[in-house]
Design a protein around this motif. Structure first.
Motif, short mmCIF file in Angstrom:
data_model
loop_
_atom_site.label_atom_id
_atom_site.label_comp_id
_atom_site.label_asym_id
_atom_site.label_seq_id
_atom_site.Cartn_x
_atom_site.Cartn_y
_atom_site.Cartn_z
N MET A 1 0.82 -1.21 0.03
CA MET A 1 0.13 -0.12 -0.06
C MET A 1 0.83 1.37 0.04
SD MET A 1 -3.35 0.07 -0.07
CE MET A 1 -3.77 1.46 -1.06
N ALA A 2 1.98 1.20 0.70
CA ALA A 2 3.08 2.28 0.58
C ALA A 2 3.32 2.64 -0.58
CB ALA A 2 4.22 1.94 1.52
N LEU A 3 3.58 1.56 -1.48
CA LEU A 3 3.72 2.16 -2.97
C LEU A 3 2.82 2.71 -3.89
CD1 LEU A 3 6.46 1.60 -4.07
CD2 LEU A 3 5.67 -0.38 -5.34
N PHE A 4 1.79 2.42 -3.57
CA PHE A 4 0.45 3.11 -4.06
C PHE A 4 0.67 4.71 -3.64
CE2 PHE A 4 -3.89 4.26 -4.39
CZ PHE A 4 -4.47 3.61 -5.32
N VAL A 5 0.64 4.68 -2.25
CA VAL A 5 0.53 6.27 -1.87
C VAL A 5 1.65 7.00 -2.23
CG1 VAL A 5 0.35 7.53 0.39
CG2 VAL A 5 -0.58 5.17 0.02
N VAL A 6 2.85 6.37 -2.39
CA VAL A 6 3.98 7.14 -2.89
C VAL A 6 3.89 7.39 -4.37
CG1 VAL A 6 6.39 6.75 -3.38
CG2 VAL A 6 5.76 5.97 -1.23
N GLY A 7 3.43 6.44 -5.10
CA GLY A 7 3.14 6.77 -6.51
C GLY A 7 2.23 8.07 -6.65
N CYS A 8 0.92 8.09 -5.70
CA CYS A 8 0.18 9.03 -6.07
C CYS A 8 0.80 10.52 -5.62
CB CYS A 8 -1.06 8.95 -4.93
SG CYS A 8 -2.20 7.76 -5.45
N GLY A 9 1.71 10.33 -4.64
CA GLY A 9 2.40 11.44 -4.00
C GLY A 9 3.38 12.06 -5.04
N PHE B 1 -10.58 -1.01 -11.65
CA PHE B 1 -10.83 0.53 -11.98
C PHE B 1 -9.52 1.56 -11.85
CE2 PHE B 1 -15.35 1.15 -12.78
CZ PHE B 1 -15.72 -0.21 -12.60
N CYS B 2 -8.44 0.97 -11.36
CA CYS B 2 -7.09 1.47 -11.25
C CYS B 2 -6.48 1.75 -12.71
CB CYS B 2 -6.25 1.49 -10.22
SG CYS B 2 -6.54 1.71 -8.83
N LEU B 3 -6.82 0.34 -13.37
CA LEU B 3 -6.15 0.24 -14.83
C LEU B 3 -6.53 1.44 -15.91
CD1 LEU B 3 -6.56 -3.65 -15.35
CD2 LEU B 3 -4.74 -2.34 -15.01
N PRO B 4 -7.65 1.60 -16.05
CA PRO B 4 -7.97 2.90 -16.89
C PRO B 4 -7.21 3.98 -16.69
CG PRO B 4 -10.03 1.92 -16.41
CD PRO B 4 -9.02 1.17 -15.47
N VAL B 5 -7.03 4.37 -15.52
CA VAL B 5 -6.34 5.56 -15.20
C VAL B 5 -5.09 5.49 -15.48
CG1 VAL B 5 -5.72 7.25 -13.18
CG2 VAL B 5 -7.83 5.97 -13.02
N LEU B 6 -4.32 4.14 -15.16
CA LEU B 6 -2.83 4.03 -15.37
C LEU B 6 -2.56 3.92 -16.84
CD1 LEU B 6 -2.37 1.30 -12.49
CD2 LEU B 6 -1.74 4.01 -12.48
N VAL C 1 -1.15 -2.67 -8.03
CA VAL C 1 -2.53 -2.83 -8.85
C VAL C 1 -2.11 -4.18 -9.40
CG1 VAL C 1 -3.59 -2.09 -10.66
CG2 VAL C 1 -3.01 -0.43 -9.02
N LEU C 2 -1.27 -4.41 -10.02
CA LEU C 2 -1.02 -5.71 -10.94
C LEU C 2 -1.39 -6.64 -9.87
CD1 LEU C 2 1.35 -5.15 -13.43
CD2 LEU C 2 -1.18 -5.51 -13.70
N ALA C 3 -0.32 -6.68 -8.52
CA ALA C 3 -0.43 -7.72 -7.62
C ALA C 3 -1.84 -7.92 -6.94
CB ALA C 3 0.33 -7.36 -6.44
N ALA C 4 -2.75 -6.72 -6.87
CA ALA C 4 -3.97 -6.77 -6.26
C ALA C 4 -4.81 -7.58 -7.31
CB ALA C 4 -4.58 -5.70 -6.01
N LEU C 5 -4.67 -7.35 -8.63
CA LEU C 5 -5.44 -8.03 -9.91
C LEU C 5 -5.40 -9.64 -9.72
CD1 LEU C 5 -5.41 -6.09 -12.95
CD2 LEU C 5 -7.18 -6.63 -11.30
N GLN C 6 -4.19 -10.08 -9.15
CA GLN C 6 -3.95 -11.37 -8.93
C GLN C 6 -4.26 -12.04 -7.67
OE1 GLN C 6 0.15 -11.28 -10.15
NE2 GLN C 6 -0.24 -11.41 -12.18
N GLY C 7 -4.86 -11.07 -6.90
CA GLY C 7 -5.28 -11.68 -5.72
C GLY C 7 -4.19 -11.58 -4.46
N ARG C 8 -3.14 -10.79 -4.91
CA ARG C 8 -2.29 -10.77 -3.93
C ARG C 8 -1.90 -9.30 -3.40
NH1 ARG C 8 2.27 -11.38 -5.92
NH2 ARG C 8 1.58 -12.22 -8.22
N GLY C 9 -3.26 -8.49 -3.02
CA GLY C 9 -3.29 -7.18 -2.98
C GLY C 9 -2.34 -6.96 -1.45
N ILE D 1 5.90 8.31 -13.70
CA ILE D 1 6.59 7.76 -12.61
C ILE D 1 5.48 7.29 -11.80
CG2 ILE D 1 8.56 8.05 -10.67
CD1 ILE D 1 9.66 10.13 -12.58
N GLY D 2 4.66 8.11 -11.30
CA GLY D 2 3.49 7.92 -10.29
C GLY D 2 2.83 6.71 -10.76
N CYS D 3 2.19 6.77 -12.18
CA CYS D 3 1.65 5.62 -12.42
C CYS D 3 2.32 4.59 -12.74
CB CYS D 3 0.97 6.14 -14.07
SG CYS D 3 -0.32 7.17 -14.09
N GLY D 4 3.73 4.43 -12.87
CA GLY D 4 4.43 3.35 -13.05
C GLY D 4 4.63 2.53 -11.60
N LEU D 5 4.71 3.60 -10.57
CA LEU D 5 4.68 2.96 -9.12
C LEU D 5 3.37 2.24 -8.87
CD1 LEU D 5 7.06 5.96 -7.23
CD2 LEU D 5 7.61 3.65 -7.93
#
Lengths: 660, 302
Positions: A1-9, A80-85, A46-54, A37-41
């Motif tokens: 989750m940290a990576l997600f927040v950092v990416g948004c940041g 729903f993050c995918l279209p944004v990314l 997001v990909l992990a969460a799609l495979q059930g390892r969120g 860079i943010g979307c990459g992070l």
């Protein structure tokens, strides 16, 4: 989750940097780098969460008054993050060049763009009602300020005003929704609400509120009125982001609400099916009558939201009737269409932006012949037109196919209600598909084919590589999703299982038949491409293939043809518009041809939005009259307003203080 | 392997149907008429010619004939004959069939707009109007057949229609057949919707859209049109004739005889009817959809 927040940041930091470098040329590149860079992070979790390892959901100790800052990432959020990314980086790169000739400072535009992107990402991760509403407002306001970029034009200010009212009425309804939901469940935290089981008598009302609140963002008819105003007014890359991605947050909210409300009822399914059909048909019908290419595209968003809603409604009915096949095909088709629509609609808006950028007009009737001067834009626009009309071998076909199959399966299951559903799906989708193909034959055909209809169109030049490549990438995605349909659908299955609460295994069993069909379809499309290439080659080895003469278009012997004799978008759509006169209320004006040697004649037609003209304008006029006396309270004096605040607080104090 | 015989027959025999229709029309009018093989002669001649392109046109005009032909050829691969499965058959293949023809139509319409003439624009505009109205009636008819056969794939559906099905749901099959015959006339630009013999009148739909084509390109389009007629005819014959009730060796000949009857029927309709006014055609199409809807209701209340 940290990576997600950092990416948004990172994304927002890029925006802030651009804000301070507003006058400099590197503002665009800085913000774009931030978004990339943010979307990459963010993509990693997001990909992990799609495979059930969120990642583990987490809660920041600092709490909001009445709520909490808790974030999480499940399959639905990740999807729903995918279209944004996907869209945001393409859009940003495109905008760098698109805005290059802009004389205004771009800092605030880029800042609000990054805020909008971040808000859309965070919204999917919010796990608390209050936090959700705050991000929802952030998203609405940042997009409003983006729409108002060209605020020197009165029509842009008018569009912004419409959007402001629409989005805040939606938010008001959502406020009631979350307040009621919180009162029933005892908390605004999503996990607590889901565990608390909302009682059935409240669930119906809550569902209706969710449909109105989220539906106004998504663009359900008749709440869609802001869409055809706001999307044309915004800069094209913003329209791509808003129409391709932002309106889907309404769908996300609706699905999240469904997950929170527990067991759905049959009435919910039917109402969503009805809303989907009405939005789908009316959206495409109004699109047919438009002359402004971006307005036309905006109405098509209403149509596609209708198809998505139809799919979700079918999924809910499947859940109620305990038919796993309907659940998978309905929900699956609906949410896959979310992704597909994001891809082709953004591409269409970017293409429309490129046309407007290079010709200076958005009026379809003034364009023509652009395919010769703008090959890349034309070719990618053609791919997106076929995709949005649901034609093979592109991605739009795949999601519509899943919903079609749901209809056929529903008929197979038998029973009068199931057959009614099948009729609604098949006849509705077929009608929408036919009309959409007509509309995009018009949009592509009149803009890109034939002779230029004005000097704007005659002097068009292809756009530069930074605008071209994002379009090419999106066009490749359109074809890729079409050919690799089974893989994409497999990716969607966990999302469906998390929405419907039915185990993944049970779903994949019932979808096996559809998967087999999709594999065959993928192969057939490959064969189709080979056949097209084959016939094209055969055509070239024929004995006299080299003998090609050039001549004028055959015009029955008329000696002086001009481009003005071509069919225009209005004349192309006229038979269908005439047939649907009752619905559309098209106004025709002009002087007919008169006398033996007619000197002047003119014709113009205009199709205002029926919901706006016949529903909202009278409604707001009525409200205006009824509420006029109250306006005496609002006189512009700050001290009076302070007095109101004091009185309100006092009343609340007495009310609360009166009870122990 | 046996399933490949079906599309091969379609590819070889499709232009023959055009000959049959022309001969019937000539006979009714008291003329001798062209040879039954006239369409083959035309094709051979067109393929040996060079091409003339309008200066207005772009790559769309060059590629469209290949796209149109590829779509229709792929569509013939989806067609079964009675007990024999199609080379490509899966659940929901009917949707693919309809949308392949949709793609072919899209290519035709765009190619027409590419020439930049008001005639071709007019034809294109009418074509998309009729198509949008015809599509629902195809799917409603399909739904009725799904209900009565219990299958969602074309091959399974056709092999499930036998003499017993006819005994049980005569009305349904008849109504769907009527509705689809109207559809066949519409989609293939036949009288009473369109007149394939005249080329430059304001009433034209299909012929005017391909007005600027010549040589091999026009050959491709002519052949694709013949194949499209075959596709619609084959779907119609497979549901009307209970092929599954015949022994396997007889199914082929019976099917071909059925196709011949369809061609004769089209010829007779074209001879005894005038073309309708364009404004009336939407009514005919909505009527066809209504027939399919009635078929559905009949099946439900039975």
């Amino acid at each position: 989750m940290a990576l997600f927040v950092v990416g948004c940041g990172v994304c927002v930091v890029g925006g802030i940097g651009a804000f301070f470098l507003s006058r400099s040329r590197c503002a665009s590149w800085l913000a774009t780098a931030g978004i990339w860079i943010g979307c990459g992070l963010v993509l990693v979790p997001v990909l992990a969460a799609l495979q059930g390892r969120g990642p583990e959901p987490f809660k920041i100790a600092w709490s909001l008054p009445g709520g909490s800052i808790s974030l999480g990432l499940d399959e639905l959020s990740a999807f729903f993050c995918l279209p944004v990314l996907l869209i945001a980086p393409c859009m940003a790169l495109y905008a760098c060049l698109y805005l290059a000739h802009e004389t205004k400072p771009l800092g605030s535009l880029w800042f609000f763009t990054t805020v909008l992107v971040t808000a859309m990402l965070l919204l999917t991760a919010a796990r608390d009602g209050l936090l959700f509403l705050m991000i929802w407002e952030l998203m609405a306001l940042s997009s409003l300020l983006l729409v108002l970029f060209d605020d020197e034009h009165p029509h842009v200010r008018q569009a912004g005003w419409t959007y402001l009212i629409a989005t805040h009425m939606g938010t008001a309804v959502l406020l009631v929704f979350f307040a009621w939901l919180g009162a029933e469940a005892g908390s605004l935290e999503f996990s607590t609400i889901a565990a608390a089981k909302v009682p059935a008598r409240a669930a119906g009302g809550l569902f209706a509120l969710a449909v109105i609140g989220f539906g106004s963002k998504a663009g359900f008819v008749p709440l869609h009125v802001w869409l055809p105003e706001a999307h044309p007014a915004a800069p094209s890359h913003v329209s791509a982001l808003m129409s391709g991605v932002m309106i889907k947050t309404g769908i996300y909210g609706l699905l999240r609400a469904l997950m929170l409300l527990g067991e759905p009822s049959v009435a919910w399914g039917w109402s969503l099916v009805a809303i989907g059909l009405i939005s789908g048909v009316l959206g495409v019908v109004f699109a047919l009558a438009q002359h402004d290419i971006k307005r036309l595209l905006a109405y098509h968003s209403v149509e596609n939201i209708g198809i998505i809603t139809l799919g979700i409604g079918v999924g809910i009915l499947g859940r109620c009737w305990n038919q796993p096949a309907l659940i998978v095909l309905g929900f699956g088709g609906g949410i896959l269409h979310v992704l597909n629509h994001a891809v082709f609609k953004s591409l269409l808006f970017l293409g429309a932006g490129a046309v407007a950028h290079s010709t200076g007009t958005r009026d379809i009737d003034h364009l023509g012949g652009l395919l010769k001067s703008m090959r890349w834009t034309g070719a990618t626009f053609l791919v997106a037109s076929a995709a949005i009309s649901g034609l093979p071998p592109f991605n739009g076909f795949v999601s519509e196919f899943l919903i079609y199959i749901a209809g056929l399966r529903s008929a197979q299951a038998g029973g009068p209600y199931a057959v009614l559903l099948a009729i609604a799906i098949l006849a509705g989708l077929a009608l929408i598909g036919g009309l959409a193909a007509a509309c995009f034959a018009k949009a592509f055909g009149i803009v890109f084919l034939g002779e230029p209809r004005s000097s704007h169109a005659a002097h068009a030049r292809e756009v530069g590589p930074a605008m071209r490549w994002p379009m090419v990438v999106l066009a490749v995605l359109c074809l890729g999703i079409g050919l690799l349909a089974p893989l994409v659908v497999k990716m969607v299955l966990p999302v469906v299982s998390s929405i419907s609460g039915v185990a993944h295994e049970a779903l994949s069993d019932s979808v096996a038949g559809a998967m087999q069909s999709l594999t065959s379809i993928g192969w057939s499309f490959a064969v189709l491409l080979v056949l097209i290439a084959g016939f094209y080659l055969v055509r070239r080895v024929l004995p006299r293939a080299k003998q090609q003469a050039k001549a004028g278009t055959w015009d029955c012997g008329y000696a002086r043809p001009t481009p003005r004799m071509q069919y225009t978008s209005s004349s192309f759509a006229q038979p269908l518009v005439d047939l649907l006169k009752m619905l559309l209320g098209t106004r025709n004006e002009g002087k007919p041809v008169h006398g033996l040697f007619p000197r002047e004649a003119s014709f113009s037609s205009d199709t205002p939005d029926a919901a706006r003209e016949r529903l909202f304008v009278p409604l707001f006029r009525l409200l205006d009259r009824v509420l006029a006396p109250i306006r005496r309270l609002q006189r512009g004096g700050i001290h009076e307003y302070l007095l109101y605040v004091m009185l309100t607080l006092l009343a609340l104090l007495i009310w609360k203080g009166g009870r122990p | 392997m046996v399933s490949l015989v079906l599309p091969l027959t379609a590819w070889l025999a499709a232009p023959f149907l055009l000959g049959v229709i022309a001969r019937i029309k000539a006979c009714v009018a008291g003329r001798r008429g062209p040879s039954l093989l006239q369409a083959y002669y035309d094709l051979a001649k067109l393929l040996r010619k060079g091409c003339v392109y309008s200066r207005t046109t772009s790559a769309v005009t060059r590629i469209a004939p290949s796209v149109i032909l590829a779509c229709v050829v792929l569509a013939t691969l989806l067609l079964p004959w009675g007990g024999i499965r199609a080379p490509l058959s899966f659940a929901g293949d009917v949707v693919v069939l309809a949308y392949l023809l949709g793609l072919a139509r899209f290519a035709t319409v765009l190619a027409a707009l590419d020439a930049g003439s008001s005639f071709e624009g007019m034809g294109a505009s009418r074509e998309v109007q009729f198509a949008a109205l015809a599509e629902p009636s195809f799917f409603l008819g399909m739904l009725a057949l799904v209900l009565c056969s219990g299958h969602v794939g074309l091959s399974d559906m056709v092999s499930a229609i036998s003499l017993e099905t006819w005994r049980d749901s005569t009305v349904l099959l008849l109504l769907v057949a009527c509705s689809w015959f109207v559809l066949l006339l519409t989609e293939n630009s036949r009288i009473p919707v369109d007149d394939p013999n005249t080329h430059l009148e304001l009433t034209m739909v299909h012929e005017v859209m391909v007005l600027d084509y010549s040589g091999p390109d026009f050959g491709f389009i002519l052949y694709a049109a013949a194949l499209k007629l075959w596709v619609f005819g084959a779907v119609l014959v497979s549901i009307i004739v209970p092929l599954a009730s015949f022994p396997l060796w007889l199914q082929g000949p019976v099917f071909l005889a059925g196709m011949l009857c369809v061609a004769v029927l089209i010829g007779v309709v074209e001879s005894v009817m005038a073309r309708l006014r364009l404004l009336h055609i939407p009514k005919v199409l909505i009527g066809a959809a209504a027939l399919s809807l009635i078929a559905l209701i009949v099946e439900l209340v039975r």
